[in-house]
Design a protein around this motif. Structure first.
Motif, PDB file in Angstrom:
ATOM      1  N   ARG A 179       0.843  -1.205   0.000  1.00 46.40           N
ATOM      2  CA  ARG A 179       0.000   0.000   0.000  1.00 46.40           C
ATOM      3  C   ARG A 179       0.881   1.259   0.000  1.00 46.40           C
ATOM      4  N   ILE A 180       2.001   1.222   0.686  1.00 52.11           N
ATOM      5  CA  ILE A 180       2.881   2.399   0.721  1.00 52.11           C
ATOM      6  C   ILE A 180       3.488   2.628  -0.667  1.00 52.11           C
ATOM      7  N   LYS A 181       3.737   1.532  -1.363  1.00 51.50           N
ATOM      8  CA  LYS A 181       4.243   1.661  -2.735  1.00 51.50           C
ATOM      9  C   LYS A 181       3.178   2.338  -3.614  1.00 51.50           C
ATOM     10  N   ASN A 182       1.926   1.981  -3.376  1.00 54.17           N
ATOM     11  CA  ASN A 182       0.823   2.621  -4.107  1.00 54.17           C
ATOM     12  C   ASN A 182       0.782   4.130  -3.797  1.00 54.17           C
ATOM     13  N   VAL A 183       1.023   4.485  -2.532  1.00 57.96           N
ATOM     14  CA  VAL A 183       1.088   5.908  -2.155  1.00 57.96           C
ATOM     15  C   VAL A 183       2.197   6.601  -2.947  1.00 57.96           C
ATOM     16  N   ALA A 184       3.337   5.926  -3.046  1.00 56.68           N
ATOM     17  CA  ALA A 184       4.471   6.510  -3.769  1.00 56.68           C
ATOM     18  C   ALA A 184       4.095   6.806  -5.230  1.00 56.68           C
ATOM     19  N   GLN A 185       3.246   5.956  -5.817  1.00 53.37           N
ATOM     20  CA  GLN A 185       2.797   6.197  -7.207  1.00 53.37           C
ATOM     21  C   GLN A 185       1.957   7.472  -7.292  1.00 53.37           C
ATOM     22  N   ALA A 208       9.616   7.438   2.383  1.00 55.61           N
ATOM     23  CA  ALA A 208      10.778   8.172   1.853  1.00 55.61           C
ATOM     24  C   ALA A 208      11.762   7.193   1.212  1.00 55.61           C
ATOM     25  N   LEU A 209      11.946   6.057   1.858  1.00 52.98           N
ATOM     26  CA  LEU A 209      12.839   5.016   1.330  1.00 52.98           C
ATOM     27  C   LEU A 209      12.365   4.552  -0.059  1.00 52.98           C
ATOM     28  N   LEU A 210      11.059   4.284  -0.162  1.00 51.52           N
ATOM     29  CA  LEU A 210      10.490   3.825  -1.438  1.00 51.52           C
ATOM     30  C   LEU A 210      10.631   4.881  -2.531  1.00 51.52           C
ATOM     31  N   LEU A 211      10.332   6.144  -2.178  1.00 50.23           N
ATOM     32  CA  LEU A 211      10.425   7.220  -3.174  1.00 50.23           C
ATOM     33  C   LEU A 211      11.854   7.345  -3.698  1.00 50.23           C
ATOM     34  N   ASN A 212      12.802   7.307  -2.771  1.00 47.37           N
ATOM     35  CA  ASN A 212      14.202   7.393  -3.180  1.00 47.37           C
ATOM     36  C   ASN A 212      14.573   6.272  -4.138  1.00 47.37           C
ATOM     37  N   LYS A 213      14.118   5.056  -3.819  1.00 50.41           N
ATOM     38  CA  LYS A 213      14.412   3.915  -4.701  1.00 50.41           C
ATOM     39  C   LYS A 213      13.790   4.087  -6.080  1.00 50.41           C
ATOM     40  N   MET A 214      12.673   4.844  -6.117  1.00 51.81           N
ATOM     41  CA  MET A 214      12.007   5.087  -7.399  1.00 51.81           C
ATOM     42  C   MET A 214      12.637   6.271  -8.143  1.00 51.81           C
ATOM     43  N   ILE A 228      12.917   9.370  -6.894  1.00 51.93           N
ATOM     44  CA  ILE A 228      12.338  10.667  -6.515  1.00 51.93           C
ATOM     45  C   ILE A 228      12.992  11.114  -5.209  1.00 51.93           C
ATOM     46  N   PRO A 229      13.748  12.221  -5.220  1.00 50.45           N
ATOM     47  CA  PRO A 229      14.401  12.661  -3.986  1.00 50.45           C
ATOM     48  C   PRO A 229      13.352  12.894  -2.889  1.00 50.45           C
ATOM     49  N   ALA A 230      13.614  12.347  -1.721  1.00 51.45           N
ATOM     50  CA  ALA A 230      12.654  12.481  -0.620  1.00 51.45           C
ATOM     51  C   ALA A 230      13.380  12.296   0.696  1.00 51.45           C
ATOM     52  N   ARG A 231      12.844  12.913   1.772  1.00 47.90           N
ATOM     53  CA  ARG A 231      13.338  12.591   3.102  1.00 47.90           C
ATOM     54  C   ARG A 231      12.179  12.639   4.099  1.00 47.90           C
ATOM     55  N   SER A 232      12.332  11.908   5.194  1.00 53.13           N
ATOM     56  CA  SER A 232      11.301  11.918   6.227  1.00 53.13           C
ATOM     57  C   SER A 232      11.551  13.062   7.212  1.00 53.13           C
ATOM     58  N   TRP A 233      10.457  13.556   7.780  1.00 49.66           N
ATOM     59  CA  TRP A 233      10.527  14.600   8.814  1.00 49.66           C
ATOM     60  C   TRP A 233       9.652  14.181   9.997  1.00 49.66           C
ATOM     61  N   GLN A 234      10.268  14.037  11.174  1.00 52.59           N
ATOM     62  CA  GLN A 234       9.469  13.835  12.384  1.00 52.59           C
ATOM     63  C   GLN A 234       8.991  15.215  12.854  1.00 52.59           C
ATOM     64  N   GLY A 235       7.936  15.215  13.674  1.00 54.62           N
ATOM     65  CA  GLY A 235       7.385  16.490  14.136  1.00 54.62           C
ATOM     66  C   GLY A 235       8.444  17.413  14.731  1.00 54.62           C
ATOM     67  N   TRP A 236       9.343  16.844  15.558  1.00 50.39           N
ATOM     68  CA  TRP A 236      10.359  17.673  16.247  1.00 50.39           C
ATOM     69  C   TRP A 236      11.409  18.193  15.291  1.00 50.39           C
ATOM     70  N   GLN A 237      11.559  17.516  14.124  1.00 49.73           N
ATOM     71  CA  GLN A 237      12.592  17.944  13.175  1.00 49.73           C
ATOM     72  C   GLN A 237      12.129  19.122  12.326  1.00 49.73           C
ATOM     73  N   ILE A 238      10.793  19.233  12.130  1.00 44.99           N
ATOM     74  CA  ILE A 238      10.311  20.304  11.223  1.00 44.99           C
ATOM     75  C   ILE A 238      10.692  21.693  11.734  1.00 44.99           C
ATOM     76  N   PRO A 239      10.463  22.167  12.935  1.00 48.49           N
ATOM     77  CA  PRO A 239       9.591  21.572  13.932  1.00 48.49           C
ATOM     78  C   PRO A 239       8.137  22.034  13.794  1.00 48.49           C
ATOM     79  N   LEU A 240       7.248  21.108  14.202  1.00 49.35           N
ATOM     80  CA  LEU A 240       5.840  21.433  14.349  1.00 49.35           C
ATOM     81  C   LEU A 240       5.604  21.498  15.857  1.00 49.35           C
ATOM     82  N   TYR A 241       5.293  22.716  16.342  1.00 46.26           N
ATOM     83  CA  TYR A 241       5.144  22.900  17.792  1.00 46.26           C
ATOM     84  C   TYR A 241       3.714  22.665  18.252  1.00 46.26           C
ATOM     85  N   GLY A 242       3.603  22.052  19.449  1.00 45.96           N
ATOM     86  CA  GLY A 242       2.289  21.880  20.056  1.00 45.96           C
ATOM     87  C   GLY A 242       2.343  22.344  21.491  1.00 45.96           C
TER      88      GLY A 242
END
Ligand code: ASP
Ligand code: MG
Length: 418
Positions: free
Chosen positions: A18-24, A88-94, A96-110
């Protein structure tokens, strides 16, 4: 470059296939020329499993199921870390440059309301830099953020990745936010109950907010609030469509964009309600405050309230509803206040349901609710309580009649598909 936020829910990322389908789906939009931020939920069922582990761990030490909410957030936020990394791993393999962002890395504050934090700010600079310098897709872990002052991970309440997505769309000034789910849009009512339910092409922010609050489960209520405040054009659409030829879904937008509008747009229902009635309460100033202030202090949200005119001027009955999850707590609060309020008896019912009809057309049409009362009476459905607002009315009924009542109102207001 135009910017797009795409959000994928749990069933859309349920496994690697399903994640591969998302990547499409992402690939299609990248090739169409968008800078893309993708927000993902955890794999379906994962968050429930993580929540259960927290309870199990608490009970492993004592009989008390209460645990540290900050650690709960640390545990439950992990589901989204996994899916963001995998996509992000799947996109890169396809390619497409991509990277993951955790909330604290963006950061998205709450804020620090662990377990249901509100977003207080987003710094989109890092994501925008990735767009500009590397044409890099940002894969964001939904549902999570960080509390600035303590540095602790916070989560945004169940279903919160919808809110992450809309808030990021607002923060990045995206052209639109596409929320991909397992249905192809917002329906006039739950299609599992009414086969003739229709997909709406457009629905206004205000109507969507009422629909979501009244029990339609398609979006988290807070996400609609954020979309409305920041005027984010939001589509609800299906990840199960062909990635090369998807349908647009339902657009949630400002009222001015909706040309044709029905008096009633949708029917929602909720079985998560409980009814409480206080009998023979003294009919004097200050009684409502004595009942509802302690409930508010205990964080119990009261929805419908009915107070009768007292026949003798001395006592009256007060009926109201609370969320089922808060029922036991509400009863305990009221038991404690029995003397102060001065009621001789209390009754509760949990086998109730709230049916709501919503539509901006109600503002300019009289008698919309009256029609419903007659139609429900004709089917022998008793109404326990009623509330109305500018664009909504709700009735509380016996839960056993939920489906019949929803079907009745759906056809009464001309919403059945031909
Ligand atoms: N994974 C979280 C939940 O199940 C957040 C979300 O899916 O929106 O509530
Ligand atoms: Mg959801």
């Amino acid at each position: 470059m135009p910017r797009l936020v795409m959000k994928f829910g749990g069933t859309s990322v349920a496994n690697v296939e399903r994640i591969k389908n998302v990547a499409q789906h992402v690939k299609r939009e990248v090739e169409a020329g968008y800078d893309v931020a993708v927000v993902v939920s955890a794999m379906s069922g994962k968050t429930n499993e993580l929540v259960a582990w927290c309870k199990e761990a608490a009970l492993a030490v004592s009989g008390d199921p209460v645990y540290d909410q900050a650690e709960y957030d640390t545990v439950v936020a992990s589901g989204e870390q996994v899916t963001s990394g995998l996509l992000a791993l799947l996109l890169n393999k396809m390619g497409i440059p991509a990277r993951s962002w955790q909330g604290w890395q963006i950061p998205l504050y709450g804020d620090d309301a662990h377990g249901s934090a509100r977003i207080t700010g987003i710094d989109g600079a890092g994501i925008l830099k990735g767009f500009a310098e590397r044409k890099e897709v940002a894969v964001v872990a939904g549902f999570q953020g960080v509390h600035k002052e303590t540095g602790r991970i916070v989560t945004l309440g169940r279903g919160g990745s919808d809110t992450s997505a809309v808030a990021i769309a607002a923060g990045l000034k995206a052209d639109r936010c596409d929320i991909y789910t397992d249905v192809d849009g917002v329906y006039t009512t739950d299609p599992r109950i009414v086969a003739k339910a229709q997909r709406l092409d457009r629905v206004s922010f205000e109507e969507m907010l009422e629909l979501a609050s009244a029990g339609a489960k398609v979006l988290q209520v807070r996400s609609v609030e954020v979309a409305m405040v920041h005027n984010v054009r939001t589509f609800v659409r299906s990840s199960f469509d062909d990635p090369n030829n998807p349908k647009p879904g339902t657009l949630i937008c400002g009222e001015e964009e909706i040309v044709e509008s029905q008096v009633v747009t949708g029917i929602a229902y909720s079985k998560d309600e409980a009814q409480i009635t206080l009998r023979n309460v003294p009919d004097k100033p200050g009684v409502a405050a004595a009942v509802f202030a302690p409930l508010a202090d205990a964080n119990v949200v009261v929805d419908m309230i009915v107070q009768n005119v007292s026949p003798d001027g001395k006592t009256t009955d007060i009926t109201f509803t609370v969320p089922s999850a808060d029922y036991a707590r509400a009863m305990a609060v009221l038991a404690k206040e029995k003397e102060t309020i001065g009621y001789p008896s209390i009754e509760g019912a949990q086998d109730v349901a709230k049916i709501s009809a919503i539509g901006v057309g109600m503002r300019s049409h009289a008698g919309v609710a009256a029609k419903a009362f007659k139609a429900l009476a004709d089917r022998g459905i008793n109404i326990r309580a009623i509330t109305t607002s500018e664009i909504k009315f709700s009735v509380l009924i016996d839960q056993a009649y939920t489906e019949l009542a929803v079907r009745t109102l759906h056809s009464l207001y001309g919403l059945d598909a031909a």
